[in-house]
Write an enzyme that holds these catalytic residues in place. Structure first.
Site, short mmCIF file in Angstrom:
data_model
loop_
_atom_site.label_atom_id
_atom_site.label_comp_id
_atom_site.label_asym_id
_atom_site.label_seq_id
_atom_site.Cartn_x
_atom_site.Cartn_y
_atom_site.Cartn_z
N ASP A 63 0.65 -1.13 0.03
CA ASP A 63 -0.10 0.00 -0.13
C ASP A 63 0.92 1.33 -0.16
O ASP A 63 1.72 1.33 0.65
CB ASP A 63 -0.95 -0.01 1.21
CG ASP A 63 -2.00 0.85 1.26
OD1 ASP A 63 -2.55 1.44 0.12
OD2 ASP A 63 -2.50 1.41 2.36
N GLY B 270 -7.31 8.40 7.52
CA GLY B 270 -7.73 8.56 8.95
C GLY B 270 -9.23 9.11 8.99
O GLY B 270 -10.22 8.92 8.04
#
Length: 287
Positions: free
Chosen positions: A84, A178
């Site tokens: 990732d 987030g």
């Protein structure tokens, strides 16, 4: 079985659903995701950031753990092990370690350099049967020290990168890593629609899947998104369940301090989160 992400994402794109990428951080994370994907009969992508790879002592350790776990748990659904937000160097490390898929995040380079490095890595990955993801535009927030401002991707640049032969494309459309702030403007579906039109049947990737409302997720899938990344939400659910266990004093009862007991509520919370996302993304019973 460990496979590249190419076929599972082609099927997802054609079938108007998305495959979840769930980032892993340790054995509990990996086991929870794999068991839930098997239970739901869903293809799944295990995402590993460079920071998580380092935490788990290296990409070789991660690849060995995942391969052994797939065999020992008798996992039959398609599983891709995917780097990732990989750096150029990180991509080569994961190719060597035995990952089945990589992401090269060249979004912070000028487009010419992004094209040059992506071209090279497409060749390296495809020679060995790995799938590769590229990125244009930036994902807001911070990932392994790389801070993005959330700039929307240029659809013409997306076409340039897609034409290099990548298997999936991440385009910045106002998404954020987030937690999403209260004043978040939402996803730019205008950008996504324009990118989708430019890249044809290319599976698109939505990063920052935590906290995006269900209606936006479904609309994004209708506009070509075939892979959705989830990390923060699993971390939050794990932390909340672990906190509840300790605050209830269960770690002080009997052998409640045994890490296998201490970490179990968090692992179950991850399973619940993954189960919920698989249902939302529509990938259940698509293995």
């Amino acid at each position: 079985m460990l496979v590249s992400a190419t076929e599972m994402l082609k099927k997802a794109r054609e079938g108007k659903y998305a495959v979840g990428q769930f980032n892993i951080n340790n054995l509990e994370w990996t086991k929870a995701v794999l068991l839930t994907a098997e239970e739901m009969r869903s293809p799944v992508i295990l995402g590993v950031s460079e920071g998580a790879g380092k935490y788990m002592t290296g990409f070789g350790t991660v690849a060995a753990m995942v391969k052994a776990m797939i065999e020992d748990l008798k996992i039959t659904v398609p599983v891709a092990l995917h780097l990732d937000h990989g750096s150029y160097e990180g991509c080569y490390k994961c190719i060597k370690a035995g990952f089945s898929s990589i992401m090269f995040d060249g979004s912070h380079y000028p487009i010419a350099e992004n094209v040059e490095k992506t071209t090279e890595l497409v060749h390296a990955a495809h020679q060995l049967g790995l799938s590769i993801e590229a990125e244009v535009g930036s994902i807001g927030g911070e990932e392994d020290g790389v801070v993005g401002m959330g700039e929307c991707a240029d659809p013409d640049e997306c076409k340039q990168i897609a034409d290099l032969g990548v298997d999936m494309l991440a385009a910045g459309i106002g998404n954020i890593h987030g937690k999403y702030p209260a004043n978040w403007a939402g996803l730019s579906f205008e950008t996504l629609a324009a990118v989708n039109e430019k890249v044809g049947e290319m599976p698109l990737v939505l990063h920052g899947g935590t906290g995006i409302p269900a209606d936006m997720i479904k609309k994004a899938i209708s506009l070509g998104v075939a892979k959705i990344n989830v990390n923060t939400e699993c971390q939050l659910s794990f932390a909340a369940a672990t906190r509840e266990y300790i605050e209830a004093g269960k770690d002080q009862q009997g052998k409640g301090f045994d890490p296998r007991k201490l970490l179990a509520p968090g692992a179950e919370a991850i399973k619940a989160t993954v189960r919920e996302k698989i249902e939302l993304f529509g990938s259940a019973n698509k293995a």
